[in-house]
Design a protein around this motif. Sequence first.
Motif, PDB file in Angstrom:
ATOM      1  N   PRO A  31      -8.302 -37.009  38.248  1.00 37.72           N
ATOM      2  CA  PRO A  31      -9.426 -36.206  38.752  1.00 37.72           C
ATOM      3  C   PRO A  31      -8.982 -35.217  39.836  1.00 37.72           C
ATOM      4  O   PRO A  31      -8.039 -35.478  40.586  1.00 37.72           O
ATOM      5  N   VAL A  32      -9.696 -34.115  39.923  1.00 39.04           N
ATOM      6  CA  VAL A  32      -9.373 -33.081  40.906  1.00 39.04           C
ATOM      7  C   VAL A  32      -9.347 -33.658  42.318  1.00 39.04           C
ATOM      8  O   VAL A  32      -8.435 -33.380  43.112  1.00 39.04           O
ATOM      9  N   ALA A  33     -10.331 -34.462  42.654  1.00 40.72           N
ATOM     10  CA  ALA A  33     -10.456 -34.985  44.013  1.00 40.72           C
ATOM     11  C   ALA A  33      -9.307 -35.901  44.398  1.00 40.72           C
ATOM     12  O   ALA A  33      -9.069 -36.125  45.590  1.00 40.72           O
ATOM     13  N   ASP A  34      -8.587 -36.435  43.423  1.00 42.41           N
ATOM     14  CA  ASP A  34      -7.451 -37.318  43.718  1.00 42.41           C
ATOM     15  C   ASP A  34      -6.172 -36.549  44.001  1.00 42.41           C
ATOM     16  O   ASP A  34      -5.234 -37.109  44.577  1.00 42.41           O
ATOM     17  N   VAL A  35      -6.111 -35.293  43.570  1.00 42.42           N
ATOM     18  CA  VAL A  35      -4.834 -34.558  43.615  1.00 42.42           C
ATOM     19  C   VAL A  35      -4.909 -33.301  44.473  1.00 42.42           C
ATOM     20  O   VAL A  35      -4.059 -33.067  45.337  1.00 42.42           O
ATOM     21  N   VAL A  36      -5.923 -32.479  44.255  1.00 38.75           N
ATOM     22  CA  VAL A  36      -5.974 -31.150  44.865  1.00 38.75           C
ATOM     23  C   VAL A  36      -6.081 -31.200  46.393  1.00 38.75           C
ATOM     24  O   VAL A  36      -5.335 -30.483  47.088  1.00 38.75           O
ATOM     25  N   PRO A  37      -6.966 -32.019  46.995  1.00 41.33           N
ATOM     26  CA  PRO A  37      -7.013 -32.036  48.467  1.00 41.33           C
ATOM     27  C   PRO A  37      -5.687 -32.432  49.097  1.00 41.33           C
ATOM     28  O   PRO A  37      -5.310 -31.886  50.139  1.00 41.33           O
ATOM     29  N   LYS A  38      -4.983 -33.373  48.473  1.00 39.15           N
ATOM     30  CA  LYS A  38      -3.704 -33.798  49.029  1.00 39.15           C
ATOM     31  C   LYS A  38      -2.694 -32.659  49.021  1.00 39.15           C
ATOM     32  O   LYS A  38      -1.869 -32.542  49.936  1.00 39.15           O
ATOM     33  N   ALA A  39      -2.761 -31.812  47.994  1.00 36.97           N
ATOM     34  CA  ALA A  39      -1.850 -30.665  47.941  1.00 36.97           C
ATOM     35  C   ALA A  39      -2.130 -29.700  49.086  1.00 36.97           C
ATOM     36  O   ALA A  39      -1.203 -29.156  49.702  1.00 36.97           O
ATOM     37  N   VAL A  40      -3.402 -29.495  49.391  1.00 36.17           N
ATOM     38  CA  VAL A  40      -3.761 -28.598  50.495  1.00 36.17           C
ATOM     39  C   VAL A  40      -3.294 -29.184  51.824  1.00 36.17           C
ATOM     40  O   VAL A  40      -2.749 -28.472  52.680  1.00 36.17           O
ATOM     41  N   ILE A  41      -3.483 -30.485  52.007  1.00 43.32           N
ATOM     42  CA  ILE A  41      -3.073 -31.139  53.252  1.00 43.32           C
ATOM     43  C   ILE A  41      -1.561 -31.075  53.418  1.00 43.32           C
ATOM     44  O   ILE A  41      -1.047 -30.904  54.536  1.00 43.32           O
ATOM     45  N   ARG A  42      -0.820 -31.200  52.337  1.00 45.57           N
ATOM     46  CA  ARG A  42       0.647 -31.082  52.432  1.00 45.57           C
ATOM     47  C   ARG A  42       1.036 -29.708  52.954  1.00 45.57           C
ATOM     48  O   ARG A  42       1.959 -29.587  53.769  1.00 45.57           O
ATOM     49  N   GLU A  43       0.356 -28.679  52.494  1.00 47.16           N
ATOM     50  CA  GLU A  43       0.659 -27.327  52.982  1.00 47.16           C
ATOM     51  C   GLU A  43       0.263 -27.182  54.448  1.00 47.16           C
ATOM     52  O   GLU A  43       0.949 -26.514  55.229  1.00 47.16           O
ATOM     53  N   TYR A  44      -0.835 -27.810  54.818  1.00 47.23           N
ATOM     54  CA  TYR A  44      -1.253 -27.798  56.221  1.00 47.23           C
ATOM     55  C   TYR A  44      -0.189 -28.468  57.094  1.00 47.23           C
ATOM     56  O   TYR A  44       0.185 -27.947  58.151  1.00 47.23           O
ATOM     57  N   ASP A  45       0.294 -29.636  56.678  1.00 46.75           N
ATOM     58  CA  ASP A  45       1.307 -30.351  57.459  1.00 46.75           C
ATOM     59  C   ASP A  45       2.592 -29.534  57.567  1.00 46.75           C
ATOM     60  O   ASP A  45       3.255 -29.529  58.612  1.00 46.75           O
ATOM     61  N   ARG A  46       2.922 -28.848  56.507  1.00 41.21           N
ATOM     62  CA  ARG A  46       4.116 -27.994  56.518  1.00 41.21           C
ATOM     63  C   ARG A  46       3.939 -26.871  57.543  1.00 41.21           C
ATOM     64  O   ARG A  46       4.856 -26.553  58.312  1.00 41.21           O
ATOM     65  N   LEU A  47       2.757 -26.278  57.561  1.00 43.17           N
ATOM     66  CA  LEU A  47       2.462 -25.220  58.518  1.00 43.17           C
ATOM     67  C   LEU A  47       2.495 -25.758  59.949  1.00 43.17           C
ATOM     68  O   LEU A  47       3.042 -25.114  60.855  1.00 43.17           O
ATOM     69  N   ALA A  48       1.936 -26.939  60.153  1.00 37.82           N
ATOM     70  CA  ALA A  48       1.899 -27.518  61.495  1.00 37.82           C
ATOM     71  C   ALA A  48       3.308 -27.692  62.049  1.00 37.82           C
ATOM     72  O   ALA A  48       3.572 -27.408  63.229  1.00 37.82           O
ATOM     73  N   GLY A  49       4.222 -28.146  61.211  1.00 39.00           N
ATOM     74  CA  GLY A  49       5.597 -28.318  61.645  1.00 39.00           C
ATOM     75  C   GLY A  49       6.253 -27.005  62.020  1.00 39.00           C
ATOM     76  O   GLY A  49       6.992 -26.922  63.021  1.00 39.00           O
ATOM     77  N   ARG A  50       5.976 -25.970  61.260  1.00 41.98           N
ATOM     78  CA  ARG A  50       6.606 -24.674  61.538  1.00 41.98           C
ATOM     79  C   ARG A  50       6.034 -24.034  62.800  1.00 41.98           C
ATOM     80  O   ARG A  50       6.760 -23.391  63.566  1.00 41.98           O
ATOM     81  N   ILE A  51       4.738 -24.191  63.030  1.00 39.11           N
ATOM     82  CA  ILE A  51       4.155 -23.633  64.247  1.00 39.11           C
ATOM     83  C   ILE A  51       4.683 -24.375  65.472  1.00 39.11           C
ATOM     84  O   ILE A  51       5.020 -23.751  66.500  1.00 39.11           O
TER      85      ILE A  51
END
Length: 512
Positions: free
Chosen positions: A371-391
């Motif tokens: 299901p979308v809700a099982d996969v897609v939000p986690k992908a967005v959060i991974r990108e957020y965490d990646r951004l947090a590390g770079r900032i």
Amino acid sequence: MAETKREIERKYEATGDDVRLPDLTRVAGVASVVDKGVAELDAVYYDTPDLRLAAHSLTLRRRTGGDDAGWHLKFPVATGIRDEIRAPLSPALPRTLAALLRSRVRDTQLAPVVRLLSSRDVRHLLDEDGALLAEVSVDAVRAERLTPPRAPEPPAAASWTEIEVELADDVDPALLDRVGKRLRKAGLRPSASASKLARALAQTGTVPPAQESVEVREPTAGSHVLDYLRAQRDALVALDPAVRRDLPDSVHQMRVATRRLRSAFKSYGKVLDRTVTDPVGEELKWLAGELGVDRDQEVLTERLQSRIAALPRTLLLGPVRGRLRIWSTARRGGSRRKTLAVLDSKRYLVLLDTLDALLDGPPLRPAAGRPVADVVPKAVIREYDRLAGRIAHALALDPGVPRDLAMHDARKAAKRARYAAEAAAPALGGPAKKFAKRMKAVQTVLGDHQDSVVAREALRGLAVQAHLAGESAFTWGLLYGQEAATAAERERELPEVWAKASRPALRERLMA
């Protein structure tokens, strides 16, 4: 030589064969109606065997008769509005029009699909000064199929009569509303077909009959991501002719489509196998880079021009504007030709074919079926965490080149996080949209910082050129200082903007 005409029109039809126009001088603003006689038109319409142009409401025809005989290529702009690009009559399709179709046609041969013979009875609507307001034509049309039928036992030909009202240049479109109201009162109704070609294809069996709707299933992560990728691929293809026509913002929008595709391949690597998508992403990176040469220079020049315009005249020492103009012209020389050469290249066409093949047979991974809700939000959060590390890394550095580079990396991560959230928005709704908006705010701050870095490098070069030419470099140094101050201001601003974007509640709502 091709020319472009904006075509704003509406079509009507009658219930029977006897079509009579009402008195159109009773339409407000119309002072007289002039009969312009009857023209016999013979138009052959071309398309690929799978009717690729018709599927996207594009029209290509070779027409004789009337006062605009020649090749006509029409692009939809909005309902009832099309851009018609005309080229002189010739036996073969002119190269200017062929280029505008290349992203859709590619190596496929165009062939005649239908012929329309029209007897056109024309009237001009004039205002009290005798200026043309609109052209009204009553067209008796006969359509003949030129390809094998796609429907069971279709007629080889079809006939009908329609009324077409086309607005003259620079006339208020409200006139069409008034004329349409008068026609409807006379018993005419808006045409059910968007164009003569669409009606001809349907009534002669050139297109297959519409299929019954199928049951819509619950979307999976795979179907959701693929829908987004197909939308970006379609945007890329559709923007190709806009770039060739040099329409405003077309290059920028085409680059955005390539970046969104590449970003989605990376962000949704749990859905699509990156061993397959990464090479395609590298080709998309190449295309975005090639398209960006002209656009980046244009943005930089505009930035420097605005800086110069804001300075008092007493601080403009030397031929500042002239030097900037020479510098910009030299850097942009040939970039337009280079862009067109890229779009005509075999490498670009192979990239489009590769995208089609990938989306037709996607390299799905096991998570694609979840299901979308099982996969897609986690992908967005991974990108957020990646951004947090770079900032965090960028802010921990002292001002200077290493911090500039780190903030540029953070900017790219912010853009990727934003695109991931935008891709998720159709399924996740408001939380994803709000998340994308916050990521865009971070991207904007980091983007302006990077623009200042690029501008400072350019200003240093301009100062050197001015010095070597015996001119004062004072103004260039002053502008350099302004850009350095802008960069410092963005560095101070970033922690506050990031604090708003990184609130835990945003993550929680995204995962809810």
